[in-house]
Design a protein around this motif. Sequence first.
Motif, mmCIF file in Angstrom:
data_model
loop_
_atom_site.group_PDB
_atom_site.id
_atom_site.type_symbol
_atom_site.label_atom_id
_atom_site.label_comp_id
_atom_site.label_asym_id
_atom_site.label_seq_id
_atom_site.Cartn_x
_atom_site.Cartn_y
_atom_site.Cartn_z
ATOM 1 N N VAL B 98 0.861 -1.188 0.000
ATOM 2 C CA VAL B 98 0.000 0.000 0.000
ATOM 3 C C VAL B 98 0.893 1.233 0.000
ATOM 4 O O VAL B 98 2.098 1.124 0.282
ATOM 5 C CB VAL B 98 -0.916 0.013 1.250
ATOM 6 N N ASP B 142 -1.175 -1.321 8.839
ATOM 7 C CA ASP B 142 -2.378 -1.296 8.018
ATOM 8 C C ASP B 142 -3.545 -1.851 8.837
ATOM 9 O O ASP B 142 -3.384 -2.817 9.581
ATOM 10 C CB ASP B 142 -2.128 -2.159 6.774
ATOM 11 N N ASP B 161 -5.803 3.062 4.788
ATOM 12 C CA ASP B 161 -5.540 2.942 3.350
ATOM 13 C C ASP B 161 -6.562 3.701 2.509
ATOM 14 O O ASP B 161 -7.030 3.212 1.486
ATOM 15 C CB ASP B 161 -5.499 1.452 2.945
ATOM 16 N N ARG B 272 -3.157 -4.532 -2.757
ATOM 17 C CA ARG B 272 -3.161 -5.034 -1.373
ATOM 18 C C ARG B 272 -2.839 -6.519 -1.287
ATOM 19 O O ARG B 272 -2.389 -6.991 -0.245
ATOM 20 C CB ARG B 272 -4.521 -4.780 -0.712
#
Lengths: 572, 572
Positions: B98, B142, B161, B272
Amino acid sequence: MSTFKPTAESIPPSNNNELKLKLPHNLPVNYHPLNPLDFLLRAALIYGTKLAIAHPDVSTPVFYTYSVWAQRVQNLAYALIKAGLKPGDRLAVIAPNVPMMADSLQGALAARVILTAINIRLTPGEVAYILDHSGAKLILIDYEYLHLIKGTRIPVVVSNDTGRSEDPYEQFLSDGRRFSAEKGWPGLEMEADENAPAMLCYTSGTTGRYHLMLTLNSSSLPGTYLAAIANAFEGQMNRESTYLWILPMFHAAGWTFPWANTFAFTTQITMRSVNYPLIWKHLLESRVTHYCGAPTVQIGIVNDPAAKHPPQQIKAYIAGAAPTAHLIGSLEQIGITPIHVYGLTFTYGPFTRSYPQESWSSLSLEERSKLIARQGHSFATAGDTRVVYRAEESPKGPVELVDVPKDGKTMGEIVTRGNIVMKEYFNDPDATKKAFRGGYFGSGDLAVMYPDGSAAVLDRSKDIIISGGENASSLSIEQELASHPHVLEVSVIAREHKKWGERPMAFVILHPQHASKWTGRHEEFAKDLISHARKTLPGFACPEWVQIVPELPKTSTGKILKTELRKVVAKL
Amino acid sequence: MSTFKPTAESIPPSNNNELKLKLPHNLPVNYHPLNPLDFLLRAALIYGTKLAIAHPDVSTPVFYTYSVWAQRVQNLAYALIKAGLKPGDRLAVIAPNVPMMADSLQGALAARVILTAINIRLTPGEVAYILDHSGAKLILIDYEYLHLIKGTRIPVVVSNDTGRSEDPYEQFLSDGRRFSAEKGWPGLEMEADENAPAMLCYTSGTTGRYHLMLTLNSSSLPGTYLAAIANAFEGQMNRESTYLWILPMFHAAGWTFPWANTFAFTTQITMRSVNYPLIWKHLLESRVTHYCGAPTVQIGIVNDPAAKHPPQQIKAYIAGAAPTAHLIGSLEQIGITPIHVYGLTFTYGPFTRSYPQESWSSLSLEERSKLIARQGHSFATAGDTRVVYRAEESPKGPVELVDVPKDGKTMGEIVTRGNIVMKEYFNDPDATKKAFRGGYFGSGDLAVMYPDGSAAVLDRSKDIIISGGENASSLSIEQELASHPHVLEVSVIAREHKKWGERPMAFVILHPQHASKWTGRHEEFAKDLISHARKTLPGFACPEWVQIVPELPKTSTGKILKTELRKVVAKL
């Protein structure tokens, strides 16, 4: 190629051909000196049977694979050691682009001696000066240039450029092989200090006066290594590339292209002289993909009668002066992509490039060429490039460098620092200190900085024309005049003027296709050119005088000798 | 792209956006530390408006130009400093591919902190071990992986994200921008010591046991710099390239491709997860030119139903295991050129390549693939690669390494040294000393050396099968079995055998197109495969047992976990 046989001593041993130098003791496992000689050894290991050096245009053409070439370089290293040269000693080479020159640039690194490649266009007096100043212990010389070293007391090895076993240079190499006792590459120790000097370059500059000659120890090992990689990357050279040697290798070590080529596993073609029909023969028939040249050489190439669109893509590195829009257009028209780079001998040749932008594709050739003609931005492996005023030197502190505004107008000096800046002036710490004052190396070129961070050189400081109190850039004026369709090449210098102090005077070579039109009508041509100039240039920058000339005085590397033009003007 | 707006703090100042770090005092004019962060700053200077990072497959897609991305990296650096991280402190990042991960790999260099990117497939216990062992001062994580750090006492910044200003990670960056007080890049000092560590990598290896996890301070600045340049050069990446992130960036710092990309001014697309339909969407529609992946991922790509010949040329770097002829053929058939590289986390990822030879073009796919599958030769910027026996360790002297004969048969250990070898094991000088004994880093991979100087890995030392006193390479057996047209993927391990000591056992995933043919006929397939193997393999290397399986146990980076297969075998 089939009829040529390298000498017996050029053939590597079939067994035990270890392509590695002896490593210095106690090198950390995660450290290896950045030594550009490694590229050749690696090429010989991976692409040993690939053609490395082709020298086809002589009575006895020679062709060396990477494997054979590496062996010859090794032989040369042993021969130099046998001749008594110790690490750090200087080796002089006086030759055009021939295999001996290519060997020397690699072999000196293998023997850890410092190479001084001498410009073959110098006078015997200038050559004597360099031989003395460098303290050369040995001279390798091409047969055609023996007159340059008459009476020298330094030992000499002559090459007849034949590649045959009777050739004295070949005998020198073969002796080296025998002296090696087959100890091979591991019998030669790799330089452990990557800041050890690699080359000693002398630049004659545009003054042409040897007592003004600059000496510099420009090339330490990692600088050469990093510059070579950048040059290979910028032109996307690879193992399918063929490089044509037009640029003399003696000029700033061929801008590090001797190592860019071995890094990228290319084939190199060497030629004894800049011969346009021969260049075109190779461009059209030898699958050449890359070459380097100053604008004046590129002008010769595009204007040669043999010029036509080659079957393959060609990339031409241009440096030495900014290319004109006209030249860029002419190159593109025949399928040659110009890569405009900028540099000095002090920076191993190129260290900046004009980086093409996607948005340029919608511009006219004229507009695009102006952008290509800018010097642009530093290479990835070069450091920082700035355009600065130098504040007054203070007796207490270092010189302060102040960036000019990024307005594309304000002139300053282009300066740089980083890994591809010369190490030092040879035996001259004071000159080194002066060149590096302010923490940057001063190029002496006057430039502006644009809002996009790209630099554009306008002139050498001494070439600025102060016309009516305004600074007129002779390079900018030349750029405009070159866009006149009947101009082949042009140079502009300052000429005294009673009212304005100085005014520009233009020396013009007419394009052969249009020259007859102006026979006996030089004044009319002058008017035509001046009115052309008035369309884009401010009044103070328009030439006051125009003189048509059959040729322009040039250095051996193709730079126009403005000093010579100034002498002409002084007599007017 | 048009609907996305980066946060206000991601926009660089319109004036005074100096893209240079503060230089350390008294740096020599001709020396600049080899710092791969320079590539990003340079890209922002030269190609500021070019798309650098595209993250399109999320509910709020984001797109950053080089100019904006560089500003975000700068913001991150200031945010880390504001969070109390000092040069040399460790920063942990736990995230898939990401933008935050891409930022971290650059931003840590800007703040001079050491990045520890943690594999998202590890267990909470393994993650806790790494956080503790590395002494991480801060965690960037994340949102999907919060369960891995439950109860941690280390400060945490979460990314949802989204790239939107409400996102905690964005707030962290924006705080950084405010904290910078617009001092910009010159407010951050460049690391003067190019041997300062850049990343701390933990490799889980194929054992998957965290107490056996290796820790290493693999990446010092020049190693990362030189490895990145080599990776960009080997694939001829340039400003027209688009790189698709399939390889996890947390794996050996993405094999230095984060910097290969900024060096070459590419556009990077992040995803991802490894999602084959999505990969194909990008290969076909996003002008992807380059990607990296282990063979198992490449097998997934070529066998996806969406697979077809993309309109553009694609180069796929393959590493992690040797690709089979079948895989190479499948890639080439759909226009993807495989670049087989080899390396370890300890070598910044790839350090050797199988260099294609002109003569290969006349070979059959089968023969050519065997050559491509070799590990080949060192990169130009890597040092020396050898295959050696390790002589007995003498109490008095260093370990002596003896090269195996270049016969393509005699097995030894593949060892290397040079600038892209890890710096050290973190806080473990004894382990470092052991890894570097003999002056080379030992890979633990068993290999042979061919007469052309190319190395080919046959196995990890523990994966060798000792069958009837003969050494059988499980990799070689896998290569042969994979050429059976009905085999999708195969793994071979040793299984105890009363008579022969050990015999190979193969675990096979059938190709989906052929699987139904063997339903209920597994024994017949086993016979068919064994008779296929007998055509090329010696008897001791033919599998004694074949088991069809629906899938193979793998590490997060796609390596087959032979340890898991061994557990299965132990129970048989």
